[in-house]
Motif scaffolding. Structure first.
Motif, PDB file in Angstrom:
ATOM      1  N   THR A  16       0.916  -1.146   0.106  1.00 50.79           N
ATOM      2  CA  THR A  16      -0.073   0.116  -0.213  1.00 50.79           C
ATOM      3  C   THR A  16       0.714   1.051   0.050  1.00 50.79           C
ATOM      4  N   ARG A  19      -2.987   5.221   0.857  1.00 50.37           N
ATOM      5  CA  ARG A  19      -4.420   4.694   0.521  1.00 50.37           C
ATOM      6  C   ARG A  19      -4.967   4.396   1.897  1.00 50.37           C
ATOM      7  N   TYR A  21      -7.551   5.479   3.214  1.00 47.09           N
ATOM      8  CA  TYR A  21      -9.027   5.430   3.133  1.00 47.09           C
ATOM      9  C   TYR A  21      -9.457   4.262   2.663  1.00 47.09           C
ATOM     10  N   LEU A  22      -8.819   3.458   2.204  1.00 52.50           N
ATOM     11  CA  LEU A  22      -9.236   2.372   1.518  1.00 52.50           C
ATOM     12  C   LEU A  22      -8.712   1.087   2.416  1.00 52.50           C
ATOM     13  N   ARG A  25     -10.754  -1.262   5.374  1.00 52.08           N
ATOM     14  CA  ARG A  25     -11.673  -2.318   4.757  1.00 52.08           C
ATOM     15  C   ARG A  25     -10.902  -3.738   4.438  1.00 52.08           C
ATOM     16  N   ASP A  96      -7.243  -1.916  -2.134  1.00 54.30           N
ATOM     17  CA  ASP A  96      -8.541  -1.488  -2.501  1.00 54.30           C
ATOM     18  C   ASP A  96      -9.590  -2.621  -2.651  1.00 54.30           C
ATOM     19  N   SER A 130     -18.973   1.308  -5.291  1.00 53.97           N
ATOM     20  CA  SER A 130     -19.517   2.035  -4.106  1.00 53.97           C
ATOM     21  C   SER A 130     -20.659   3.392  -4.263  1.00 53.97           C
TER      22      SER A 130
END
Length: 134
Positions: A16, A19, A21-22, A25, A96, A130
């Protein structure tokens, strides 16, 4: 019939960079696997966002977070994760993406049911938008 030897360690590697924000999850989907004998290696390519805090919010000893001093190409980062892995099997998860809860369990059942000359399996994916919810 359950063919999983639950002593088999599975390594999941995520590369990564910037990122955060992803990533939350993706991490949650790994930690929510029905197969629990995992190590999760996250290779951070010198992120300048909140990536370290997102990873550190997960208090799970199965996570191994490696923050690089400088970003490197994704193949080198993936190789770095591969070289420190201890798993009998290795799988990859993009930052992601997410795993369905039984992904590792199902893949272990499959590979353990095959002759020993099989060394690689893969699965298809579901696409999700999304914005549209589809």
């Amino acid at each position: 019939m359950d063919t999983i030897d639950h002593k088999q360690l599975v390594t999941i590697i995520t590369v990564t960079r910037n990122r955060a924000y992803l990533l939350k999850r993706a991490i949650a989907s790994v930690l929510n696997q029905t197969y629990r004998n995992i190590e999760y290696i996250i290779i951070d390519g010198a992120s300048e966002d909140d990536t370290a805090n997102i990873v550190n919010d997960f208090k799970d000893s199965r996570i191994k977070y490696v923050r690089l001093e400088e970003n490197e190409n994704p193949i080198d980062s993936l190789w770095r994760g591969f070289t420190i892995s201890k798993g009998n099997y290795i799988t990859f998860l993009d930052d992601d993406d997410e795993y369905l809860p039984t992904k590792i369990e199902k893949q272990l059942n499959l590979i353990n049911s095959l002759p020993n000359d099989y060394g690689f399996i893969y699965c298809w994916m579901n696409y999700y938008d999304s914005k549209t919810g589809k």
